[in-house]
Write a protein that holds these residues in place. Sequence first.
Motif, short mmCIF file in Angstrom:
data_model
loop_
_atom_site.label_atom_id
_atom_site.label_comp_id
_atom_site.label_asym_id
_atom_site.label_seq_id
_atom_site.Cartn_x
_atom_site.Cartn_y
_atom_site.Cartn_z
N UNK A 68 2.07 123.20 -27.97
CA UNK A 68 0.66 123.00 -27.61
C UNK A 68 -0.28 123.81 -28.49
N UNK A 69 0.28 124.56 -29.43
CA UNK A 69 -0.53 125.45 -30.28
C UNK A 69 -1.06 124.67 -31.48
N UNK A 70 -2.39 124.57 -31.59
CA UNK A 70 -3.02 123.85 -32.69
C UNK A 70 -3.09 124.72 -33.94
N UNK A 71 -3.08 124.07 -35.10
CA UNK A 71 -3.16 124.78 -36.37
C UNK A 71 -4.41 124.35 -37.14
N UNK A 72 -4.88 125.25 -37.99
CA UNK A 72 -6.03 124.95 -38.85
C UNK A 72 -5.61 124.66 -40.28
N UNK A 73 -4.55 125.31 -40.70
CA UNK A 73 -4.07 125.12 -42.06
C UNK A 73 -2.56 124.99 -42.08
N UNK A 74 -2.07 124.34 -43.11
CA UNK A 74 -0.63 124.22 -43.35
C UNK A 74 -0.38 124.59 -44.81
N UNK A 75 0.57 125.48 -45.02
CA UNK A 75 0.91 125.92 -46.38
C UNK A 75 2.39 125.66 -46.63
N UNK A 76 2.68 124.83 -47.62
CA UNK A 76 4.05 124.57 -48.05
C UNK A 76 4.18 125.10 -49.47
N UNK A 77 4.93 126.19 -49.61
CA UNK A 77 5.07 126.85 -50.90
C UNK A 77 5.77 128.18 -50.71
N UNK A 78 5.60 129.10 -51.67
CA UNK A 78 6.14 130.46 -51.70
C UNK A 78 7.53 130.48 -52.33
N UNK A 79 8.01 131.70 -52.63
CA UNK A 79 9.35 131.82 -53.21
C UNK A 79 10.44 131.46 -52.23
#
Length: 761
Positions: free
Chosen positions: A348-359
Amino acid sequence: MATAPTAPRTLYDKIWDDHVVEVNDDGLALLYIDRHLIHEVTTPQAFEGLRTAGRPVRRPDCTLATVDHNVPTTSRKNFASVESFIDEPDSRAQCVIFEEHVKLFGLTYFGMKDRRQGIVHVIGPEQGFTLPGITCVCGDSHTSTHGAFGSLAFGVGTSQVEHVLATQTLMQNKSKNMRITVDGELHEGVNSKDVILHIIGVIGTAGGTGCVIEYAGSVFRNFSMEARMSVCNMSIEAGARAGMVAPDEITFAYLKGRPLVPKGEAWDRAVAFWKTLKSDEGAKFDVEVHIDAADIIPTLTWGTSPQDVVPITGSVPDPAKITDPGKRASAERSLAYMGLTPNTPMQEIKVDKVFIGSCTNSRIEDLRSAAKIVIAAGPDAKVAPGVHAMIVPGSGIIKQHAEVEGLDIVFKRAGFDWREAGCSMCLGMNPDQLAPGERCASTSNRNFEGRQGAGGRTHLLSPAMAAAAAITGKLTDVRKFLGPVAEANIASGPKLKLASAYDFMDEPQAPPPPRALDPATTSASSTALLDSAEGRSGVEKFTILKGIAAPLHMDNVDTDMIIPKQFLKTVKRSGLASALFYTLRKDPHTGKDTDFVLNRKPYDQAKILVCTGKNFGCGSSREHAPWSLNDFGIRCIIAPSFAEIFKSNSMQNGMLPVVLPVEACRALAEDAEAGLELEVDLEKEEVRRPNGQASVPFTTDSFRRHCLLNGLDDIGLTMQRNAAIEAFEAKRSAQWPWLDGFGYEGKIPVAAVKASKRTDW
């Protein structure tokens, strides 16, 4: 006479034994380093130390450089130079100084004009610079990534970066052996990120302290190299010095033909040796952990530590149900920061951003995994309204690879932001950051307070889970995008043609020879920056320290908390006193001082910090954390336990970390709360309390104690052992010739890049 049988050894034992140059009577070893990766955040100060001392880089052929932490990930279509492209002055300064030093010392460098540029822990394996059986270091804690190849790889601080550049060795104490075995079949939708998050949830962020972890069992044997790298990458989040997986046919298939691996007969010889790199039957492990794969379902974090994990089907924990007062207080602090209510279902927790990356998760397999979820969601799938989702490939080569396969089109059609290579929002030293209060579903490795931006809230998860969150706008069980409907959408969706990584590889080019810095050919701005940088001037002696002690009642005091990432953009080792515990000392809304202990008298003059919580200094290998403490005036930290890298970094800077039992720390904290002074005597190894109370004894590594008492510099001491290092190098070249000159003995041909066509739609 018969040779005595050799005791069974672990994989870690074998690599350690193969790289010991000399051993002191107290067990401290001089360890040879085969591979050194460097980047712009933790290396400029080390380079300046070399310049000040007039020392060259000992093995340029064993060093690979790139820029990753500071670089913007926006389009480089109009890129001309670092000076004109990077707007933020301090970030630009670090990159400029780094580039100048790379040229000065004649190192192989993947700059922003080079499509091989990328995250340091992505390009090493990608190029074949990372090989089984080697020792590998970098001024970054996630160097543990390279252990996926059966290497001993770990992060170091800036002082040790300088030590390796100058001597190609490090002084190290051997760690304990730990094995984590995961056997069985993973459930559908569960991948390597879920596995490592589950492991950290089981053993905790200090569970691997003092250990090198070997991952064993059917789950890891069946993992791809990309999946193994993701697991080893987060070993540091479990408190371990390093993580490793024994090399096998999957390893050899991944490496064969990459630019920097041996070729022909040398390849056959190398593989024959690599096949011996496995733990012997009956080898002793100090710690054993067994996990059933069936117990793991898609997993993510809820709090501000990587150990704060929960299944996606679970709920936010209720601190009221936690009996331990310290853990309860920590959970309450995490929930307040994360803006979460106990017992809220995670989905039920909404998100504002999504980040797909990093080492951790920016390789081609990770991008394919995310794209599959987008396609499975149907032809009209879009990023949810109000959500900003970004995809940041781990290197320019991965970006090109993904574009040839058409993955970028899948993402862009759905509304994802397709970026250039870099560390990006993983730590937000660049423009990619969260705003205060923004919530992010992130494939990165740390969810510390402020890690992705001051006040930003991070949930760690897999690339597939992140893609699902982007489409739904909230944390979502990825298994909702599996099954018959999803398979039908995939069948009727775009036909992606898999490309080979080898279609995008250049043959390596020899680096330019070292040169002297010439003002006529060096920009005025970079010359000024180099001249203003601060060199290494020895270690301050530590004998007896008496002064005010500040009490701190917190577990897992991480390096991001000690010094936030916005203060890491420095080319000096000083001037960081005001940055110490900045987010705790300053109100984020008003900018005014808080009631934090170091803001209050007499603790604003503290020379000693007494922490009653365990695992002080966990997180990054960056040396900025001890620099900021030292600059504030705190030269001794007393705590029940320390993260190993922080402890080492402190001693490299003339500071003393003292390990005492929790009860002793609490007693000393009570003295501190009463405003009483403590006295720390390193020679007698005791903390003297006021009012005639009994002193508290402690022990210190004998070599480090000797160096601190006498203000001795590790590099100078090591250079006195040059004959032993040269003898080791001669033996190394005879035994493993593929490790010299990038495997080409310095004679490196240049070849054209193979042409590849984009996927047709």
